[in-house]
Design an enzyme around this catalytic site. Structure first.
Site, PDB file in Angstrom:
ATOM      1  N   CYS B  34      -0.743 -43.900 -99.708  1.00  0.00           N
ATOM      2  CA  CYS B  34      -0.097 -44.893 -98.837  1.00  0.00           C
ATOM      3  C   CYS B  34       1.402 -44.977 -99.091  1.00  0.00           C
ATOM      4  O   CYS B  34       2.127 -45.555 -98.298  1.00  0.00           O
ATOM      5  CB  CYS B  34      -0.686 -46.272 -99.060  1.00  0.00           C
ATOM      6  SG  CYS B  34      -2.412 -46.379 -98.622  1.00  0.00           S
ATOM      7  N   ASP B  36       2.801 -46.477-101.845  1.00  0.00           N
ATOM      8  CA  ASP B  36       3.253 -47.487-102.803  1.00  0.00           C
ATOM      9  C   ASP B  36       2.219 -47.812-103.880  1.00  0.00           C
ATOM     10  O   ASP B  36       1.046 -47.969-103.608  1.00  0.00           O
ATOM     11  CB  ASP B  36       3.774 -48.773-102.139  1.00  0.00           C
ATOM     12  CG  ASP B  36       3.058 -49.124-100.858  1.00  0.00           C
ATOM     13  OD1 ASP B  36       1.858 -48.826-100.751  1.00  0.00           O
ATOM     14  OD2 ASP B  36       3.710 -49.708 -99.962  1.00  0.00           O
ATOM     15  N   CYS B  59       8.805 -48.200-101.353  1.00  0.00           N
ATOM     16  CA  CYS B  59      10.032 -48.375-100.576  1.00  0.00           C
ATOM     17  C   CYS B  59      10.875 -49.520-101.134  1.00  0.00           C
ATOM     18  O   CYS B  59      10.498 -50.164-102.109  1.00  0.00           O
ATOM     19  CB  CYS B  59       9.664 -48.640 -99.120  1.00  0.00           C
ATOM     20  SG  CYS B  59       8.724 -50.161 -98.920  1.00  0.00           S
ATOM     21  N   CYS B 103       4.038 -55.189 -98.269  1.00  0.00           N
ATOM     22  CA  CYS B 103       4.551 -55.049 -99.635  1.00  0.00           C
ATOM     23  C   CYS B 103       4.419 -56.355-100.413  1.00  0.00           C
ATOM     24  O   CYS B 103       4.149 -56.342-101.611  1.00  0.00           O
ATOM     25  CB  CYS B 103       6.020 -54.630 -99.625  1.00  0.00           C
ATOM     26  SG  CYS B 103       6.280 -53.007 -98.921  1.00  0.00           S
TER      27      CYS B 103
END
Lengths: 395, 147
Positions: B34, B36, B59, B103
């Protein structure tokens, strides 16, 4: 702080020389090219001169084979949808393309699938180059169109367009190429290369945004794109973007006339940069190293994510791009990087740098100084890098 | 897509990066497919989280939310840390672009995963206290409930 624009595959700066040629048509010569009076006629003359210039620069037989559009995406849509819909009535319902086309081509093909077209997406292999044999083998009686990009927008790999053109001609299949990235960077001649339709746009070679063109060989008849006035031989109506058209022609002439010198310079810079960055452990070049656009560098660094790399590059004054999922607003990384066989976790850590006339050897030095430090910093905080190193120790 | 100044600050100068050698709990969420992975380390003394460190592959928003989450629970009691939500992390960062909300969910889950590990080490079943830690299911998109 030093500023380096290294995203010329996204767009380029407008050349001051081009702007100068455009200025009269943004100011005093504002007439509609369809009008009779002087400033209209003058505008018309500018449009037709630009058309003739572009035709000659790409080796077209006649200026009438150049149709101005709003850019590359429009040209791609028109070529593919227009041609396929026209040929459907003749029982042709098959399209051949590649897996790593620009979305302007891929999504257009997807849209046509919904209309009942069958689409073959050719492999591009590890080096990012379509095999001519695969094109040949995919052609059948129902094939309406082959559309293969001239050079890839992310990894810069150049496709065997002349050979594909020859095969299409042999088999009497229409051949379209999206040459948006290649135009002005490689030698293109639509007659010699048997190209039936070709898309291009000005802002990739220091022309203005919002103006491109579709070359359509005489006798090739995609459906009309926009009904309306008699502009573009009644195929694409709408008052011409006169200044844009003038700028497009001027920019293309400049790009082609300076191509050899520039390519020699950029190829040297590109190769030095790639060699330097390859010294970073667990890095790789994406796509064929030699058969690629002179200004294109596309690499992956394991254990880090592309967006954070880009943000750190931006903090250091370097504008670059990435095929990471996080920069696309998508969950998956770039379809181009996946098409050349990269696993997701490596594709997430990609970086594209693309140079133009404006870049220098000093830019290469600066990038070579900054990238390794940034990659190292991000790796130090990456649990994925920690795992990679642990696996290394255990094996 | 633009990040707030707070996000950029926490991305440019992330707080509490690193590991805790004698951590009381370690949690890892996300996966490399994915794009992360967050790994959280907590040190608990009495009922208080005295130290919190992180390592993140991801990111800008993933790094910034990790950094902010560690700041928000450091010095807090376990009960307070358990109440940390992704919304609180987002608000503390002056918001996130819609595609990056995921996130903040990951950051919340990373804290919960570290707390789960803490309870497990104490011989206590963490699920009734911490809840279930959702794993990212890439094939069907993210399961964070926000994407």
């Amino acid at each position: 702080m030093r500023k380096i624009y290294a995203d010329n595959a996204a767009t380029t700066a407008l050349s001051p020389k081009v702007l100068e040629k455009m200025m009269p048509y943004l100011t005093t010569v504002y007439g509609n090219p369809s009008s009779l009076y002087e400033i209209g006629a003058e505008a018309k003359k500018a449009v037709e001169n630009a058309r003739a210039k572009i035709a000659s620069l790409i080796g077209a037989k006649s200026p009438n084979e150049i149709y101005f559009t709003s850019g590359g995406s429009e040209a791609d849509n028109w070529a593919i949808k227009g041609m396929c819909r026209a040929l459907k009535q003749k029982g042709k319902n098959h399209i051949i393309t590649s897996k790593f086309e620009h979305h302007a081509v891929l999504h257009t093909c997807k849209a046509l699938e919904k209309e009942g077209f069958e689409v073959t997406y050719l492999d591009v292999y590890e080096n990012g180059i379509v095999k001519v044999e695969d094109v040949k083998n995919a052609i059948k009686d129902t094939t309406a169109l082959v559309t293969i990009m001239y050079a890839n927008n992310e990894i810069g790999t150049i496709q065997p367009i002349s050979q594909i053109g020859a095969i299409c001609r042999e088999n009497r299949v229409i051949f379209h190429t999206d040459a948006v990235q290649a135009m002005g960077n490689v030698h293109i001649n639509v007659e010699e290369q048997n190209i039936d339709m070709l898309s291009l746009t000005g802002h990739k070679f220091h022309g203005p945004k919002g103006c491109g063109a579709l070359y359509i060989r005489r006798g090739v008849r995609p459906d009309v794109l926009i009904d309306g006035g008699a502009q573009e031989r009644t195929r694409r109506a709408g008052t011409e973007n006169v200044a844009g058209i003038v700028g497009l022609a001027e920019a293309l002439e400049l790009a082609i006339s300076t191509m050899e010198e520039r390519n020699a310079r950029l190829t040297k810079m590109r190769d030095r940069l790639i060699d330097g960055l390859l010294k970073i452990e667990r890095s790789r070049v994406n796509g064929d190293r030699t058969n690629r656009l002179p200004g294109n560098i596309n690499m992956c660094f394991e254990g880090i994510e592309g967006e954070s790399l880009l943000l750190r590059l931006d903090m250091a004054g370097i504008s670059a791009s990435s095929g990471s999922a996080c920069t696309s607003g998508d969950l998956d990384p770039s379809h181009v990087l996946l098409s050349i066989g990269l696993p997701h976790e490596i594709a997430h850590g990609s970086m594209r740098l693309s140079f133009s006339d404006d870049n220098t050897e000093e830019d290469v030095d600066y990038i070579l100084e900054k990238v390794p430090v940034i990659v190292d910093y991000l790796r130090q905080m990456s649990p994925l890098w920690e795992k990679i190193k642990e696996e290394e120790r255990n094996s | 897509m633009a990040y707030s100044e707070k996000v950029m600050d926490h991305f440019a100068n992330p707080r509490n990066v690193g590991e805790i050698k004698d951590a009381s709990g370690i949690g890892e969420v996300g996966n490399s497919k994915c794009g992360d992975i967050m790994k959280m380390y907590i040190k608990v003394e009495g009922n208080v989280i005295t130290e919190c460190k992180f390592k993140t592959f991801g990111c800008g928003a993933a790094i910034a939310t990790s950094s902010m989450a560690t700041e928000l629970i450091k010095g807090k009691t376990i009960d307070e840390a358990l109440k940390l939500t992704n919304k609180a992390v987002m608000e503390a960062l002056d918001g996130l672009p819609p595609v990056k909300v995921h996130c903040s969910v990951l950051a919340e889950q990373a804290i919960k995963a570290a707390l789960s590990d803490y309870y497990t080490r104490q011989g206590i079943d963490p699920e009734p206290i911490v809840g279930k830690i959702e794993e990212c299911d890439h094939d069907h998109g993210c399961s964070c409930g926000e994407c």
